[in-house]
Motif scaffolding. Sequence first.
Motif, PDB file in Angstrom:
ATOM      1  N   MET A 116      -4.486  -2.957  -7.026  1.00  0.00           N
ATOM      2  CA  MET A 116      -5.348  -2.766  -5.596  1.00  0.00           C
ATOM      3  C   MET A 116      -6.532  -2.948  -5.667  1.00  0.00           C
ATOM      4  SD  MET A 116      -3.476   0.578  -3.626  1.00  0.00           S
ATOM      5  CE  MET A 116      -1.742   0.436  -3.686  1.00  0.00           C
ATOM      6  N   GLY A 117      -7.221  -3.162  -6.868  1.00  0.00           N
ATOM      7  CA  GLY A 117      -8.731  -3.482  -7.280  1.00  0.00           C
ATOM      8  C   GLY A 117      -8.759  -4.803  -6.999  1.00  0.00           C
ATOM      9  N   ASP A 118     -10.400  -5.056  -6.547  1.00  0.00           N
ATOM     10  CA  ASP A 118     -10.719  -6.450  -6.488  1.00  0.00           C
ATOM     11  C   ASP A 118     -12.010  -6.631  -7.236  1.00  0.00           C
ATOM     12  OD1 ASP A 118     -11.743  -8.883  -5.498  1.00  0.00           O
ATOM     13  OD2 ASP A 118     -11.216  -8.594  -3.486  1.00  0.00           O
ATOM     14  N   THR A 178     -14.384  -3.672  -6.342  1.00  0.00           N
ATOM     15  CA  THR A 178     -13.855  -2.673  -6.147  1.00  0.00           C
ATOM     16  C   THR A 178     -12.648  -2.476  -7.336  1.00  0.00           C
ATOM     17  OG1 THR A 178     -13.898  -3.432  -3.763  1.00  0.00           O
ATOM     18  CG2 THR A 178     -11.971  -1.662  -4.633  1.00  0.00           C
ATOM     19  N   SER A 179     -12.729  -0.989  -7.774  1.00  0.00           N
ATOM     20  CA  SER A 179     -11.912  -0.799  -8.888  1.00  0.00           C
ATOM     21  C   SER A 179     -11.037   0.271  -8.165  1.00  0.00           C
ATOM     22  CB  SER A 179     -12.759  -0.086 -10.108  1.00  0.00           C
ATOM     23  OG  SER A 179     -13.489   0.951  -9.632  1.00  0.00           O
ATOM     24  N   VAL A 180      -9.647   0.322  -8.745  1.00  0.00           N
ATOM     25  CA  VAL A 180      -8.746   1.408  -8.336  1.00  0.00           C
ATOM     26  C   VAL A 180      -8.066   1.446  -9.694  1.00  0.00           C
ATOM     27  CG1 VAL A 180      -6.720   1.890  -6.916  1.00  0.00           C
ATOM     28  CG2 VAL A 180      -8.493   0.418  -6.012  1.00  0.00           C
ATOM     29  N   VAL A 181      -8.408   2.743 -10.161  1.00  0.00           N
ATOM     30  CA  VAL A 181      -7.650   3.058 -11.644  1.00  0.00           C
ATOM     31  C   VAL A 181      -6.853   4.304 -11.443  1.00  0.00           C
ATOM     32  CG1 VAL A 181      -8.681   3.675 -14.084  1.00  0.00           C
ATOM     33  CG2 VAL A 181      -9.858   2.200 -12.392  1.00  0.00           C
ATOM     34  N   PRO A 182      -5.492   4.288 -11.995  1.00  0.00           N
ATOM     35  CA  PRO A 182      -4.835   5.284 -12.150  1.00  0.00           C
ATOM     36  C   PRO A 182      -5.163   5.949 -13.357  1.00  0.00           C
ATOM     37  CG  PRO A 182      -3.579   3.504 -12.024  1.00  0.00           C
ATOM     38  CD  PRO A 182      -4.819   2.742 -12.246  1.00  0.00           C
ATOM     39  N   THR A 183      -5.494   7.216 -13.422  1.00  0.00           N
ATOM     40  CA  THR A 183      -6.207   8.043 -14.388  1.00  0.00           C
ATOM     41  C   THR A 183      -5.136   9.262 -15.210  1.00  0.00           C
ATOM     42  OG1 THR A 183      -7.132   9.576 -12.746  1.00  0.00           O
ATOM     43  CG2 THR A 183      -8.334   7.682 -13.595  1.00  0.00           C
ATOM     44  N   VAL A 184      -5.344  10.409 -14.629  1.00  0.00           N
ATOM     45  CA  VAL A 184      -4.407  11.484 -15.537  1.00  0.00           C
ATOM     46  C   VAL A 184      -3.201  11.416 -14.940  1.00  0.00           C
ATOM     47  CG1 VAL A 184      -4.438  14.057 -16.059  1.00  0.00           C
ATOM     48  CG2 VAL A 184      -6.383  13.071 -15.850  1.00  0.00           C
ATOM     49  N   LEU A 185      -2.228  11.277 -15.850  1.00  0.00           N
ATOM     50  CA  LEU A 185      -0.801  11.335 -15.469  1.00  0.00           C
ATOM     51  C   LEU A 185      -0.057  12.482 -16.134  1.00  0.00           C
ATOM     52  CD1 LEU A 185       1.771   9.862 -14.017  1.00  0.00           C
ATOM     53  CD2 LEU A 185       1.768   8.699 -16.472  1.00  0.00           C
ATOM     54  N   HIS A 186       0.862  13.283 -15.236  1.00  0.00           N
ATOM     55  CA  HIS A 186       1.703  14.296 -15.798  1.00  0.00           C
ATOM     56  C   HIS A 186       2.935  13.956 -15.084  1.00  0.00           C
ATOM     57  CE1 HIS A 186      -1.720  16.766 -17.115  1.00  0.00           C
ATOM     58  NE2 HIS A 186      -2.331  16.470 -15.897  1.00  0.00           N
ATOM     59  N   SER A 187       4.088  14.286 -16.025  1.00  0.00           N
ATOM     60  CA  SER A 187       5.575  14.203 -15.488  1.00  0.00           C
ATOM     61  C   SER A 187       6.355  15.025 -16.301  1.00  0.00           C
ATOM     62  CB  SER A 187       5.905  12.541 -15.667  1.00  0.00           C
ATOM     63  OG  SER A 187       6.902  12.686 -14.889  1.00  0.00           O
ATOM     64  N   GLY A 188       7.244  15.570 -15.732  1.00  0.00           N
ATOM     65  CA  GLY A 188       8.327  16.064 -16.325  1.00  0.00           C
ATOM     66  C   GLY A 188       8.137  17.525 -16.950  1.00  0.00           C
ATOM     67  N   LEU A 229     -11.948   1.265   2.894  1.00  0.00           N
ATOM     68  CA  LEU A 229     -10.815   1.606   3.943  1.00  0.00           C
ATOM     69  C   LEU A 229      -9.689   0.977   3.524  1.00  0.00           C
ATOM     70  CD1 LEU A 229     -13.171   1.750   7.129  1.00  0.00           C
ATOM     71  CD2 LEU A 229     -12.336   3.653   5.966  1.00  0.00           C
ATOM     72  N   ARG A 230      -9.887  -0.222   2.893  1.00  0.00           N
ATOM     73  CA  ARG A 230      -8.812  -1.085   2.797  1.00  0.00           C
ATOM     74  C   ARG A 230      -7.983  -0.642   1.697  1.00  0.00           C
ATOM     75  NH1 ARG A 230      -7.245  -3.964  -1.564  1.00  0.00           N
ATOM     76  NH2 ARG A 230      -9.225  -4.062  -2.585  1.00  0.00           N
ATOM     77  N   VAL A 231      -8.691   0.155   0.713  1.00  0.00           N
ATOM     78  CA  VAL A 231      -7.869   0.699  -0.394  1.00  0.00           C
ATOM     79  C   VAL A 231      -7.141   2.125   0.022  1.00  0.00           C
ATOM     80  CG1 VAL A 231      -8.034   2.077  -2.549  1.00  0.00           C
ATOM     81  CG2 VAL A 231      -9.396  -0.178  -2.519  1.00  0.00           C
ATOM     82  N   ASP A 232      -7.845   2.696   0.684  1.00  0.00           N
ATOM     83  CA  ASP A 232      -7.248   3.970   1.448  1.00  0.00           C
ATOM     84  C   ASP A 232      -6.102   3.629   2.016  1.00  0.00           C
ATOM     85  OD1 ASP A 232      -8.048   6.906   2.082  1.00  0.00           O
ATOM     86  OD2 ASP A 232      -7.363   6.003   3.781  1.00  0.00           O
ATOM     87  N   ALA A 233      -6.190   2.538   3.002  1.00  0.00           N
ATOM     88  CA  ALA A 233      -4.659   2.131   3.765  1.00  0.00           C
ATOM     89  C   ALA A 233      -3.739   1.791   2.809  1.00  0.00           C
ATOM     90  CB  ALA A 233      -5.329   1.112   4.826  1.00  0.00           C
ATOM     91  N   LEU A 263       0.497  11.849  -0.987  1.00  0.00           N
ATOM     92  CA  LEU A 263      -1.070  11.645  -1.201  1.00  0.00           C
ATOM     93  C   LEU A 263      -1.916  12.316  -0.796  1.00  0.00           C
ATOM     94  CD1 LEU A 263      -2.392   9.135  -2.786  1.00  0.00           C
ATOM     95  CD2 LEU A 263      -2.905   8.389  -0.442  1.00  0.00           C
ATOM     96  N   ARG A 264      -2.799  12.909  -1.941  1.00  0.00           N
ATOM     97  CA  ARG A 264      -3.487  13.866  -1.507  1.00  0.00           C
ATOM     98  C   ARG A 264      -5.138  13.324  -1.889  1.00  0.00           C
ATOM     99  NH1 ARG A 264      -0.160  17.259  -4.605  1.00  0.00           N
ATOM    100  NH2 ARG A 264       0.935  18.585  -3.380  1.00  0.00           N
ATOM    101  N   GLY A 265      -6.147  13.883  -1.260  1.00  0.00           N
ATOM    102  CA  GLY A 265      -7.287  13.331  -1.463  1.00  0.00           C
ATOM    103  C   GLY A 265      -7.870  12.207  -0.542  1.00  0.00           C
ATOM    104  N   GLY A 266      -8.945  11.474  -0.883  1.00  0.00           N
ATOM    105  CA  GLY A 266      -9.419  10.521   0.239  1.00  0.00           C
ATOM    106  C   GLY A 266     -10.909  10.246  -0.440  1.00  0.00           C
ATOM    107  N   ILE A 267     -11.634   9.557   0.575  1.00  0.00           N
ATOM    108  CA  ILE A 267     -13.132   9.017   0.394  1.00  0.00           C
ATOM    109  C   ILE A 267     -13.885  10.152   0.238  1.00  0.00           C
ATOM    110  CG2 ILE A 267     -14.949   7.693   1.104  1.00  0.00           C
ATOM    111  CD1 ILE A 267     -12.680   6.071   2.878  1.00  0.00           C
TER     112      ILE A 267
END
Length: 370
Positions: A214-216, A221-231, A256-260, A276-280
Motif C-alpha cells: 500500500m505504500g508509495d 508514503t510508507s505502510v509498514v506491517p510491524t509487530v505480529l502475534h498469532s496462535g 486518507l488513501r491509505v486509511d481507505a 481494524l482498529r486505530g487511525g490517523i
Amino acid sequence: MAIDLQRFTREFEELIECESPSSDPASLVRSANLLSRIGTELLGVAPRIVTVEGCPHVLWRFGDGPRRVVLIGHHDTVWPLGTIRRLPFSDVEGIIRGPGADDMKGGVLVALYALAALQARGALLDGVSLLVTGDEELGSLTSRPLIEAEAEGARAALVFESGGGDGAVKIARKGVAIYELEVRGRASHAGVEPEKGINATTEVAHQVLKIAQMGDAKAGTSVVPTVLHSGTTSNTVPALAKVGIDSRATNVTEQLRVDAALRSLTPVHPSARLLLRGGINRAPLEPRQSMGLYGRAQRIAGRLGHPPLRSIAVGGGSDGNFTAGIGTPTLDGLGTVGGGSHADSEHAVKTWIPRRVELVRDLVGELILD
C-alpha cells in the motif's frame, strides 16, 4: 544580553539527571516540579501544572487575551528509570550527553532562556504561552487537547524538538497513522482435525502482503506491517492473529488513501473475520505551513551573524503536527543541535545553544510586535 551558559549547563544537568520516562507518573511529577522551579526562577512567574489522567503538563500563559505565539516542548523521555547510571550526564569538549539531551530537555531550556532574554529587554510577553507536555513520546494522548487549545488562532507555533546536525530547522514532518489489524479464525487440533480450523496465521500472512503493497515511495508514503502475534500452541490451528501497522505520509490526501485501503481489506478465507482498529494520529506538517516562519527565521539568523539557517523534512512526528493540523503556522526543530535521539549517542552541541536562544528570542520578539 549574553546567555549565562554556565547556568544553562547546570540546569541542563539537573533536568537530564531527573529521569522522566513517559510511562512513570511519579517520575513525571518530579520532572514537572523541577521544570517549574527552573522556569519560575528564570521568568519570575510560576506555571500552572495541568494534570490529565495522572500526566503533568507544565503551562506558562502570559496575559489573558488571544494567543500570539505558542512555544511547545515536552519533558518526558523514552529512557527507562536507571538509564542515568549507564549513560550519565557529561560535558566534555563542548558536547553534552545524557538521556534526553537531544530529545528534548535542552530544547525546553532554550525556550525558557529565550523568553527570559526577551523579558530582560523589557518586552511584554502578553499573548505568549509555553506548554511543556509529559506524554509526547506516547503520542500526546492527554496533552493534544491542551496543545490545540493553546495554538488555536495563534500567529505561530514554535516547537523545540532538536534541530538538524548543522542547525537546520524542520519545516516538514510526515503525518502518522497507527493501526492494528485483528484476524479472527477458528481453533482446531492441528494434528487430528486441521481441516475444521480457520487458520488465522495463514490469513494474516495474506493480509500482511496486501498491506506491504500500500505504500508509495515516490509520494513519500510508507505502510509498514510491524509487530505480529498469532496462535497459542504449536499443535493448535490459530484462532486469532494481530498485526500492527505504521503508516507515514507527506500529505493528507495520501493519509486518507491509505486509511481507505486498510478499511477495505477483505479476508481471503470466506469464514475469517477482520477487525481494524486505530487511525490517523497526526496530520502532516507540510512546508507551506512553515515557510513564512522559516523565511523570517533565516533573516534573523543572518542579522545575528549565525551560519546560514537551513531546513530539513523528517519522517517522524511531533506536536508540531497537531498545531499545523489546526491551521496554525508552525516551525519545528528550534531546540538544541546535536543528534542521537533515543540512542546511546544522544547529545547536544554547546556552541549552538547561545545561537538558538538568540534566534528564538528575536523570532518571538518580532512575532509579538506584528
